[in-house]
Design an enzyme around this catalytic site. Structure first.
Site, mmCIF file in Angstrom:
data_model
loop_
_atom_site.group_PDB
_atom_site.id
_atom_site.type_symbol
_atom_site.label_atom_id
_atom_site.label_comp_id
_atom_site.label_asym_id
_atom_site.label_seq_id
_atom_site.Cartn_x
_atom_site.Cartn_y
_atom_site.Cartn_z
ATOM 1 N N ARG A 92 39.556 19.486 55.073
ATOM 2 C CA ARG A 92 39.615 20.268 53.881
ATOM 3 C C ARG A 92 41.214 20.108 53.158
ATOM 4 N NH1 ARG A 92 36.596 25.914 53.816
ATOM 5 N NH2 ARG A 92 37.387 25.625 51.508
ATOM 6 N N PRO A 135 45.758 48.450 47.332
ATOM 7 C CA PRO A 135 45.495 48.775 48.706
ATOM 8 C C PRO A 135 45.126 47.459 49.543
ATOM 9 C CG PRO A 135 44.532 50.297 47.485
ATOM 10 C CD PRO A 135 44.848 49.248 46.583
ATOM 11 N N GLU A 136 46.020 47.247 50.372
ATOM 12 C CA GLU A 136 45.518 45.925 51.254
ATOM 13 C C GLU A 136 44.819 46.242 52.514
ATOM 14 O OE1 GLU A 136 45.809 42.732 50.445
ATOM 15 O OE2 GLU A 136 47.136 42.527 48.997
ATOM 16 N N HIS A 164 42.292 61.643 37.251
ATOM 17 C CA HIS A 164 42.058 60.330 37.787
ATOM 18 C C HIS A 164 40.967 60.788 39.132
ATOM 19 C CE1 HIS A 164 43.928 58.079 34.805
ATOM 20 N NE2 HIS A 164 45.078 58.682 35.228
ATOM 21 N N ARG A 222 42.840 53.256 37.478
ATOM 22 C CA ARG A 222 42.313 52.003 37.173
ATOM 23 C C ARG A 222 40.737 51.727 37.086
ATOM 24 N NH1 ARG A 222 46.415 47.023 37.982
ATOM 25 N NH2 ARG A 222 45.104 46.362 36.333
#
Ligand code: ZN
Length: 270
Positions: free
Chosen positions: A151, A2-3, A91, A109
């Site tokens: 950077r 999931p983003e 789950h 997971r």
């Protein structure tokens, strides 16, 4: 995984069912997630009314009068609204039970998290170092330009650093860099403010589109079946190494940056 758009979609999907309702019970079937779920969750939440659900980066913050509960979906977690007494499947590790429905946390997971942050969530080690939200007005080209001077870090790693900006995961970094024509390995300090403007616009546009697409799945958050919060997105280069660039037909290349697969067009992205 999931983003940010999936987490935001989860927030929008579950909020209307839970806000202003009181917690009646908590059922924990498996407490060892990424960290242990607090055993005293029931005494912390019992009879407390859920005031709001906010999102910060990929964390969902459930605000109660006596403190904030954090839920993170990890690699494979999902949240769903179920009728009371819906039988749990393998789950389904935790239920927060409200007056007329329950919130079920499912995570095959078990890299997700359910943590109590108390009354000062912003001081949590998980939250206090986070950079601005990518869709907020604090995330600008000028901001990236200033922070990136001197950077040498590749720009893809720079924009995926949660201290710089939160929630730009691998998919969105890959797609936004393609869309803005910037090579993922270009040094962050070697990009002009003008090009950062194109990149910031691309990140905002791609995330906004994904959240809009997620809107079509909001009904999937109710009921005990299915896998809510995951939706098909239009991807141009992510996962397409070896295929031809949709813009110039050059073969898309892949390289590893900080152990993350990065697909790009060697001709369009400089
Ligand atoms: Zn190309």
């Amino acid at each position: 995984m999931p983003e940010l758009p999936e987490v935001e979609t989860s927030r929008r999907g579950i909020s209307p069912h839970l806000i202003n309702k009181a917690v009646k019970d908590v059922v924990l079937r498996h407490t060892q997630l990424r960290w242990k779920i607090p055993q005293d969750l029931l005494s912390l939440l019992a009879d407390n009314i859920l005031i709001s659900i906010e999102r910060r980066a990929k964390y969902l913050l459930f605000n109660f009068a006596n403190g904030t509960l954090l839920i993170h979906l990890g690699m494979s977690g999902s949240l769903r609204i179920c009728p009371l007494a819906t039988p749990a499947k393998k789950h389904d590790h935790a239920d927060i039970i409200f007056d007329d429905c329950l919130l079920r946390f499912t995570d095959p997971r078990r890299f997700g998290a359910i943590l109590w942050l108390g009354l000062t969530p912003e001081q949590s080690p998980l939250l206090y170092k986070l950079g601005p939200e990518p869709l907020s007005s604090d995330f600008t080209a000028q901001y990236l330009y200033k922070l990136s001077r001197n950077r040498k870090l590749p720009v893809k790693q720079f924009i995926m650093d949660q201290k710089i900006v939160t929630g730009v995961g691998n998919i969105y970094a890959t797609e936004a860099l393609f869309s803005s024509g910037i090579s993922p390995i270009r040094a962050a300090g070697n990009i002009s403010e003008k090009r950062y403007q194109v990149l910031v616009d691309a990140i905002k546009e791609i995330l906004t589109q994904a959240i809009q697409q997620g809107g079509t799945t909001l009904k999937d958050f109710v009921g005990s079946d299915g896998k809510p919060g995951y939706f098909q997105q239009t991807l141009h280069v992510y996962g397409k190494a070896g295929e031809s660039c949709p813009r110039c037909q050059t073969e898309l290349k892949a390289l590893k940056l900080a152990a993350r697969n990065s697909v790009y067009c060697p001709k369009c992205q400089r």
